[in-house]
Each structure stands twice: as C-alpha cells, then as structure tokens.
Design a protein around this motif. Sequence first.
Motif, short mmCIF file in Angstrom:
data_model
loop_
_atom_site.label_atom_id
_atom_site.label_comp_id
_atom_site.label_asym_id
_atom_site.label_seq_id
_atom_site.Cartn_x
_atom_site.Cartn_y
_atom_site.Cartn_z
N GLU A 47 0.90 -1.13 0.05
CA GLU A 47 0.10 -0.06 -0.02
C GLU A 47 0.93 1.10 -0.04
N SER A 48 2.14 1.44 0.44
CA SER A 48 2.93 2.46 0.78
C SER A 48 4.32 2.28 0.05
N GLY A 49 4.35 1.34 -0.79
CA GLY A 49 5.51 1.15 -1.30
C GLY A 49 5.80 1.95 -2.67
N LYS A 50 7.05 1.58 -3.19
CA LYS A 50 7.44 2.52 -4.41
C LYS A 50 8.27 1.60 -5.38
N LEU A 51 8.01 1.40 -6.60
CA LEU A 51 8.95 0.86 -7.63
C LEU A 51 9.97 1.60 -8.25
N LEU A 52 11.05 1.37 -7.65
CA LEU A 52 12.39 2.10 -7.99
C LEU A 52 13.12 1.48 -9.07
N SER A 53 13.66 2.55 -9.84
CA SER A 53 14.29 1.97 -11.21
C SER A 53 15.57 3.40 -11.42
N ASN A 54 16.41 3.09 -12.27
CA ASN A 54 17.19 4.07 -12.87
C ASN A 54 16.42 4.95 -13.67
N THR A 107 6.78 7.21 -15.06
CA THR A 107 7.64 7.28 -13.60
C THR A 107 7.70 8.58 -13.50
N SER A 108 8.59 8.74 -12.45
CA SER A 108 8.66 10.28 -11.97
C SER A 108 9.77 10.93 -13.04
N ALA A 109 10.62 10.14 -14.01
CA ALA A 109 11.15 10.73 -14.81
C ALA A 109 10.77 10.76 -16.17
N GLY A 110 9.43 10.39 -16.28
CA GLY A 110 8.74 10.48 -17.60
C GLY A 110 8.85 9.20 -18.46
N VAL A 111 9.39 8.12 -18.13
CA VAL A 111 9.54 6.97 -18.66
C VAL A 111 8.21 6.06 -18.51
N GLU A 112 7.89 5.45 -19.56
CA GLU A 112 6.72 4.52 -19.42
C GLU A 112 6.82 3.14 -19.40
#
Length: 414
Positions: free
Chosen positions: A101-108, A128-133
């Motif tokens: 419920e409170s996690g995040k999918l992290l990547s470069n 994503t937060s960087a604009g990548v789909e």
Amino acid sequence: MIGRRSLSPLDRVSQLVSPEFVSQEVMDLRNGPHEWNCPQDPRPLAPPSSQREDCDVQPPAGEEGVPPDPQGEPFKPGDLIIAEFKRRHYTEFKNMVLLTESGKLLSNWGAVPHADIVGKLPGQRFRTSAGVEFLIRRPSLEEYILLMKRGPTISYPKDIAAMLLMMDVGSGDVVLEAGSGSGGMSLFLSRAVGPEGRVYSFEVRADHHKVAKKNFLRWRTAWERRGRRPWPDNVRFINKDIADASPELESVTFDAVALDMLNPQVALPTLLPHLKQGAVCAVYLANITQVIDLLEGIRSCRLPMVCEKISEVSLKDWLVAPSVRKDGSPSQRVDPECSVEPQQSERAEDDESDGDDGAKPLQTEPHPAERVKPFGQVPYIARPMPWLPGHTAFLVQLRKFKPAGKRSQAEDPS
C-alpha cells in the motif's frame, strides 16, 4: 392454407435464384416435406443448456454466482507484478516486485508509487517520475522462476519443459524430485500432476530447502490472489539426503523421477525399488563428465536402467520488427526506377485539387512517425538477438527395464 415455413437457409436463398440454375435436389425440397426412413432415436431430446443440471461445462462465476469481469482482476496489495521497459525492441529494465500500500517501484528511470498501480488492470503503462513509461503486468510461471530469489542455480524453464516431456508426467502421477534447489522444478511438477498427484522433493542442504519452500509458497499465494482456482498443495519438501531416504519412500511407488544433483548414480540404487517398471528417470547435469560418471555407475553396478537419450536444449530469440529511421519514421520500400508516365488517376487528382481561383486547400501533413504505410510497403528486419544463450545443462533420459531371467511375484506361480 397456411404456407410452409422454410427451415433451411439454403431453401430461403434458393427462392431468389432463377429456376434453371437450381438443382433437382433443391427443387424437391421446395415441393413439400418428404417421409424419411430414418430410425427414431429412443433417447429424449436434451433440454437447453441453461436447464441442464448435469452439464459438465458451466460458465465460470465469481462470488454469489456473479460472472467474472472480462477485463480481468485488478491489482491488489500482495500481488506479484512485473515492470518492464523496452527501448528499440530491447529490454532495458525488467523487475518483479510485491505490491504494497505504501511502497514504490524504484529504478534508474524513475519511480512509480504502488498506490498508483493498485486498482488498475494488468497490461497498462505507467509513467515514472522521470517521464519513462513502464508496462505493468502479472508474471507467468516461467518469468517467476527466472526472477525469483535464488539459492542455488536454477533449472531453466526450457530444460524443465524438456524433462517434463521425457518423464511424460500427467495428472494424478506420483513423482520424486531429488535436489529441490530454488523450487523451480517443484512448481512445474506441481502443476503437471495436479491436485490428485503428489511430488516428493528432497534437498540435502537446509538453506536450499528453506528457499525452495519459500518460493513455492510465494507463488501459491500470488496465484490464488488472482481470483483463480487454488494452486494444489501437493508438494512435500523433505530436508534429507535421498540416499538415506528409505523410511520416507516406504510403500510409495513413483511414476517418474527427476534428479538434479552432483552424483545421481549414488542415489539410483535407493530409488530403483520404488520406481515402476518402464518409468523414466530424467537427470539434469551441468557438464559431460558428469554424464560419463552416471553411465559408468549404471554399468558397474549393473542397474536395470537403459540410457535412451542425452540431449542439450538450445534456445535462440529472434528480432522481427519494421525497419525505422533515426527519427522514428518507418523506412520506405525503394521501388525500381521505371520510365512509365504517371497514371491518369494521379493527374486527375492534381487537376481537381486546383480550385476556380487557383488556390489549393490547406492540408496538414502528419508527422513521419504517424504515417501508416499500406500493407507490404514497409521493409522488415529479421535477425537473431545478439545475446545468444550458452550452455545450461545436459539432459539424460533413463528408463527402468526388467532384467532378463527375473520374474515378478505376479508371474511366479510359487
């Protein structure tokens, strides 16, 4: 007089055709009903499918008889998901995570909050937060085995599939596995034997035994959260050396055996009394010297087994895609040069485009990447992927046979 109603689509269509083009059989059908000398079926007519209570095929239904959503089950906390990002037909990022419920999918390439994924359907793209789909979906069993947490080296799905074909495992079979590893083979065997079957999985190392049980339980939980039927709980994990497992194997007869261990020839004398005649033992070995030691052990111990096949499964992925330029627009197929004059239709279109005042209507040209070329006008590229997989294992198919001159108790009259 009430007119005869046509019972055949052919009869109705034939009414529109001229009589000279209609066959004699169709003309006979037009004239009226005929008495057919067919034996009458004594069985009563079956009721419609909606009224039959003994119908084997029933439409799937969810809770309280409500049919399931055709779009599938949305993501919920606790689901396993795969996030994938491709660039120019190559996978740049692929990761399997557990939704919270409170996690995040992290990547470069940025992060995606799990809260944005919960409640959405699989197969959607998330920015994503960087604009990548990223493409978010549920994993298959093959992907789960390749991406799950490992203890020892896994048996790759291509080799597991070949071993299942060797053993000819089906629903209701009892199978033995020596070498649980990370639990990949156990999952495939569990699905193959079904709820009525049974799998005995032995592992000598305690850490590997723990990893295999954890991976098996994790997949079962994720599978049942999809809203499907429960995954069968048909695998018994045993932390013990197979050579000393005679008490656990007492009164058990196996339809097939899968061995993934360093010295399988040491375990064969213990397994053979519990293996059915004609059953297959599939062995997974890393190098050819182990294959030689296995066959030499069978020969020197005079075990009633014959080697039917030694194979190595290779896999090659191909890239087949439209050829594109650097700007992303599809490449144009180059036609051979010719001296043919332009077609009259093209000239007429040019003439019609000129108005009375000589001004041409404004037209917006689509972006080159958005133009859809006619079928057959875009060239394709087809080549193997540059990362050809190397050697993974040798697969040995052994079959138990009955030694000559020995008779079973059923054949011995004494």
